[in-house]
Design an enzyme around this catalytic site. Structure first.
Site, mmCIF file in Angstrom:
data_model
loop_
_atom_site.group_PDB
_atom_site.id
_atom_site.type_symbol
_atom_site.label_atom_id
_atom_site.label_comp_id
_atom_site.label_asym_id
_atom_site.label_seq_id
_atom_site.Cartn_x
_atom_site.Cartn_y
_atom_site.Cartn_z
ATOM 1 N N GLY A 1 25.628 -22.763 -39.204
ATOM 2 C CA GLY A 1 25.176 -22.067 -40.141
ATOM 3 C C GLY A 1 24.083 -22.871 -40.723
ATOM 4 O O GLY A 1 23.490 -22.461 -41.799
ATOM 5 N N THR A 2 23.792 -23.991 -40.056
ATOM 6 C CA THR A 2 22.449 -24.625 -40.463
ATOM 7 C C THR A 2 20.995 -24.292 -40.165
ATOM 8 O O THR A 2 20.170 -24.708 -40.561
ATOM 9 C CB THR A 2 22.761 -26.291 -40.010
ATOM 10 O OG1 THR A 2 22.666 -25.953 -38.632
ATOM 11 C CG2 THR A 2 23.917 -26.807 -40.519
ATOM 12 N N ASN B 1 11.838 -26.359 -39.752
ATOM 13 C CA ASN B 1 11.587 -25.420 -40.440
ATOM 14 C C ASN B 1 11.881 -25.254 -41.797
ATOM 15 O O ASN B 1 12.845 -25.638 -42.427
ATOM 16 C CB ASN B 1 12.692 -24.121 -39.893
ATOM 17 C CG ASN B 1 12.656 -22.914 -40.431
ATOM 18 O OD1 ASN B 1 12.759 -22.540 -41.743
ATOM 19 N ND2 ASN B 1 12.757 -21.701 -39.652
ATOM 20 N N PRO B 2 10.804 -25.433 -42.741
ATOM 21 C CA PRO B 2 11.000 -25.667 -44.286
ATOM 22 C C PRO B 2 12.153 -24.700 -44.817
ATOM 23 O O PRO B 2 12.689 -25.255 -45.924
ATOM 24 C CB PRO B 2 9.519 -25.362 -44.934
ATOM 25 C CG PRO B 2 8.719 -25.472 -43.776
ATOM 26 C CD PRO B 2 9.466 -24.853 -42.502
ATOM 27 N N ARG C 1 9.509 -34.798 -38.859
ATOM 28 C CA ARG C 1 8.930 -33.540 -38.920
ATOM 29 C C ARG C 1 9.930 -32.400 -39.352
ATOM 30 O O ARG C 1 11.001 -32.497 -38.963
ATOM 31 C CB ARG C 1 8.331 -33.301 -37.443
ATOM 32 C CG ARG C 1 7.380 -32.085 -37.648
ATOM 33 C CD ARG C 1 7.003 -32.092 -36.026
ATOM 34 N NE ARG C 1 5.899 -30.849 -35.864
ATOM 35 C CZ ARG C 1 5.473 -30.533 -34.750
ATOM 36 N NH1 ARG C 1 5.949 -31.065 -33.548
ATOM 37 N NH2 ARG C 1 4.458 -29.461 -34.706
ATOM 38 N N THR D 1 15.056 -23.300 -43.505
ATOM 39 C CA THR D 1 16.287 -23.813 -43.330
ATOM 40 C C THR D 1 16.577 -25.295 -43.835
ATOM 41 O O THR D 1 17.635 -25.436 -44.181
ATOM 42 C CB THR D 1 16.629 -23.494 -41.971
ATOM 43 O OG1 THR D 1 15.799 -24.357 -41.076
ATOM 44 C CG2 THR D 1 16.809 -21.905 -41.325
ATOM 45 N N GLU E 1 23.082 -34.536 -42.890
ATOM 46 C CA GLU E 1 24.077 -35.293 -43.685
ATOM 47 C C GLU E 1 23.326 -36.066 -44.731
ATOM 48 O O GLU E 1 23.790 -36.495 -45.995
ATOM 49 C CB GLU E 1 24.477 -36.535 -42.700
ATOM 50 C CG GLU E 1 24.991 -36.165 -41.478
ATOM 51 C CD GLU E 1 26.239 -35.625 -41.411
ATOM 52 O OE1 GLU E 1 26.909 -35.503 -42.394
ATOM 53 O OE2 GLU E 1 26.747 -35.447 -40.255
ATOM 54 N N GLY F 1 17.463 -35.775 -38.004
ATOM 55 C CA GLY F 1 18.643 -34.835 -38.553
ATOM 56 C C GLY F 1 18.620 -34.937 -39.760
ATOM 57 O O GLY F 1 18.126 -35.948 -40.707
#
Length: 715
Positions: free
Chosen positions: A464-465, A590-591, A587, A593, A664, A661
């Site tokens: 769902g991220t 996708n801004p 980097r 999400t 978290e 990542g």
């Protein structure tokens, strides 16, 4: 030559959005399966002891009941399998290790029949005295050799005791965090099917490849004999990182009845059969000079483990590398209790550990009279203090500066307990965020079709991220084609080795493999003069060697969290008015999400700070609050004005895509920022989470007592 618009960095809407809003997206429990049956677990009502009898007479007499599984009659599992947790040895022993453990199960032709029959199974026990309460001085607590990130349970550099004794300023405080339960929208669910010695699981999990390997070992199968399908997953938060007991139960039951078997846990069962975050009791001692430079850090965490599996969370690992100090000691102690094995959950270890550390740093700032942002900046290290390695990038100071600017920190009066708006006490707080940047080897397949389209397969999972969307963008840019010409296929073990979706390692690991496969495919197409033959062309890429060849650097993500809190001086009600986070995480692919992930994680941190607590019942050994009526998580009314920003961090020493990542990072530091803001509002430090209204009211009483019975506070 046609120029293709760059996809990475664009705020692309989710490619799976139409599937989800139309109901076409299939979750584990929804796959059409003929001849289906259902399994319902019978759970232990004692916390420790032994099953003496399972009377299934009444259950077997009910319509639709096919069989009752129990210890001694259930199929045997390979309990000697290397790397398989003993938590998965379902119905292999009559020993009871925790309240709620599966001690029998009913398989029936309908869900209702299975549930009714399970309620009629009578289980006899020989109970033994149990211990489920964590204590700082627990007599059985010990230091494990390793914690979950592979680091030692005890690490010391420099002479901590001497540095503390010589420090001009010292702080010494104990902080606690409670049991926290995972609460994904989709519960743990599985459909298990056998075809001779081949097992297929439609399973809600975070890593199909890892799940297939573990299940193959557990059932004594060839590694390729297990297919795990997880096309869509409705949240996991670490609990679905590996198969859990319900998935094993479904496979066992399907083996016995020779028909497919379904299971989906109820919300109440989730609290008993799905691992939780371990509670912690953490003592932190800091030593510093009058200039605010740290000279010593001593961080000890006591936390539980089960009696069957040693799980020691990496609660103190962030402390070793966050701030420059010549003397640092970190210790993890685990106490064996009669509980389910705790496990990974929402930035495991780092979240509770950083709550304690960042609260302690705030206390030191107050003791020194130094601005909390400035104190952190003064203790910025040049190299990783824990390893001595250079950082690939470290944006903590930039996050603190940018966050302070955006939040309006310069207008803050440092004096606590003095700012009022009507009956409300108002305060602001700050805390740092940190999470390691993990990357694991993965494979990916890229295929060119004669019609000009491309297929990319990778064993990734989208919880769902937005992983589907980000990986589509990575593939499109690597192939230099519009996104519409790329079809991404994920969510199957048969797609090949791939990292699981946890530890914020998913997109960076999968993205590297996807990028490598797509670039190699372009070379393959070029070797055919740019013409794709009728049968298509495909290549498979593996990043194992690439990772081995990476430079020895310290790779992490960082952030700064700011919060404004209001406390009702009459009732103790707490409201978070505003939260702002600034993050440095490589980097941003996708801004759109990414923002969603950061805001979601910050909401979880708010929930941790003010609401979430698993109430352990010492008498029965279970949780007194085992549903959402008693276990509270943040709802819309609790979520204030939130802002998530990030730095334009370009780190070319990570992977070809340049991403780190982020899943978290957003939760780490949030609870500390809120707790620090609560102190600033009231002048009273609450070191135990969550800061529920009872603790808030106690703080107001303390505030009133300090004022000699005058001023704000409970009347």
């Amino acid at each position: 030559m046609t120029t293709v618009e760059q996809s990475i960095g664009a705020p692309l809407t989710r490619v799976d959005g139409p599937q989800k809003v139309t109901g076409a997206a299939r979750y584990a429990y929804e796959f059409p399966t003929p001849d289906i049956t259902y399994v319902w677990p019978v759970q232990s009502t004692i916390a420790r002891g032994r099953v003496t009898e399972v009377d299934a007479t009444a259950a077997l007499a009910l319509p639709g009941v096919l069989t009752v599984l129990e210890p001694g009659t259930a199929p045997r599992l390979n309990t000697e399998a290397e790397g398989v947790s003993a938590d998965l040895f379902v119905l292999q022993s009559r020993e009871v290790a925790y309240h709620g453990q599966i001690v029998a199960a009913v398989v029936a032709t309908s869900l209702e029949s299975a549930r009714e029959a399970a309620a009629s199974v009578r289980v006899g026990y020989a109970p033994e005295p149990h211990d489920v309460v964590l204590r700082a001085d627990h007599e059985a607590a010990y230091v494990p050799e390793k914690v979950t990130d592979g680091s030692p349970g005890f690490v010391e550099r420099g002479d901590v005791e001497a540095a503390l004794a010589a420090a001009a300023v010292r702080t010494d405080a104990t902080y606690t965090t409670p049991v926290e339960h995972v609460s994904p929208m989709e519960p743990h669910a599985t459909i298990a099917s056998w075809e001779e010695d081949r097992l297929t699981l439609h399973d809600s999990n975070q890593g199909p490849h890892m799940a297939a390997q573990l299940m193959a070992a557990l059932f004594g199968l060839d590694p390729g004999a297990v297919e795990v399908v997880a096309e869509h997953v409705g949240g996991g938060f670490g609990s679905k990182g590996i198969p859990r007991s319900p998935a094993v139960l479904a496979a066992l039951a399907a083996r016995v009845v020779a028909r497919p078997v379904k299971i989906a846990l109820t919300r109440q069962q989730m609290f008993a059969l799905v691992p939780h975050r371990a509670p912690t009791i953490q003592r932190i001692r800091l030593g510093a000079g009058r200039d605010g430079r740290l000279t010593a850090i001593d961080h000890e965490s006591v936390q539980p483990r089960s009696r069957i599996v040693e799980f020691a969370d990496q609660t103190v690992s962030s402390t070793r590398m966050m701030y420059a100090a010549p003397a640092v000691r970190t210790t993890v102690k685990v106490a064996p209790l009669d509980v389910m094995t705790p496990a990974w959950f929402r930035a495991p270890g780092h979240t509770p550990g950083m709550f304690a550390l960042e609260s302690a740093v705030d206390e030191l700032a107050c003791e020194l009279g130094i601005d909390p942002v400035e104190l952190r900046v003064r203790n910025e290290p040049e190299l990783d203090p824990g390893t001595g390695k250079p950082f690939s990038s470290r944006g903590l100071v930039a996050c603190l500066r940018e966050g302070a600017r955006r939040f309006g920190w310069e207008r803050r009066d440092p004096a606590p307990g003095i700012r009022r708006e009507g009956r409300w006490l108002v305060g602001t707080g700050v805390a740092a965020s940190h999470h390691p940047d993990y990357t694991m080897p993965s494979t990916a397949l890229a295929r060119a079709e004669p019609d000009g389209t491309f297929v990319v397969r990778v064993g990734a999972v989208d919880l769902g991220t937005g992983a589907r969307t980000a990986l589509t963008q990575v593939a499109a840019d690597a192939l230099a084609v519009p996104r519409e010409r790329v079809r991404l296929e994920i969510g199957r073990a048969s797609h090949g080795m791939a990292a699981f979706a946890g530890g914020s390692m998913g997109t960076s690991s999968w993205g590297w493999a996807v990028h490598k496969a797509c670039r190699a495919l372009l070379e393959e197409v070029s070797g055919h003069a740019g013409v794709v033959p009728d049968g298509g062309l495909e290549v498979v890429a593996d990043t194992t060697e690439d990772l081995r060849e990476r430079a020895e650097l310290s790779r992490h993500t960082f952030g700064a969290q700011f919060a404004q809190v209001r406390v009702d001086g009459d009732t103790g009600e707490i409201r978070v008015d505003r939260m702002l986070g600034v993050f440095a995480a490589g980097r941003i692919l996708n801004p759109r999400t990414a923002r969603s992930q950061f805001l979601g994680a910050m909401t979880m941190g708010l929930s941790m700070a003010l609401l979430e607590v698993g109430e352990v019942d010492p008498g029965f050994g279970d949780f007194a609050n085992h549903d959402f009526a008693g276990y509270h998580i943040a709802a819309n009314a609790d979520v204030p004005r939130m802002e998530a920003h990030w730095l334009d961090e370009r780190d070319d020493r990570l992977n070809p895509v340049g991403g780190k990542g982020i899943g978290e990072l957003g939760i780490v530091g949030t609870a500390a920022a809120i707790a620090n803001a609560f102190h600033h509002a009231t002048g009273v430090r609450v070191r135990d989470l969550p800061i529920r209204i009872e603790r808030s009211r106690a703080a107001l009483l303390t505030m009133r007592e300090k004022a000699g019975g005058r001023g704000p506070g409970i009347r």
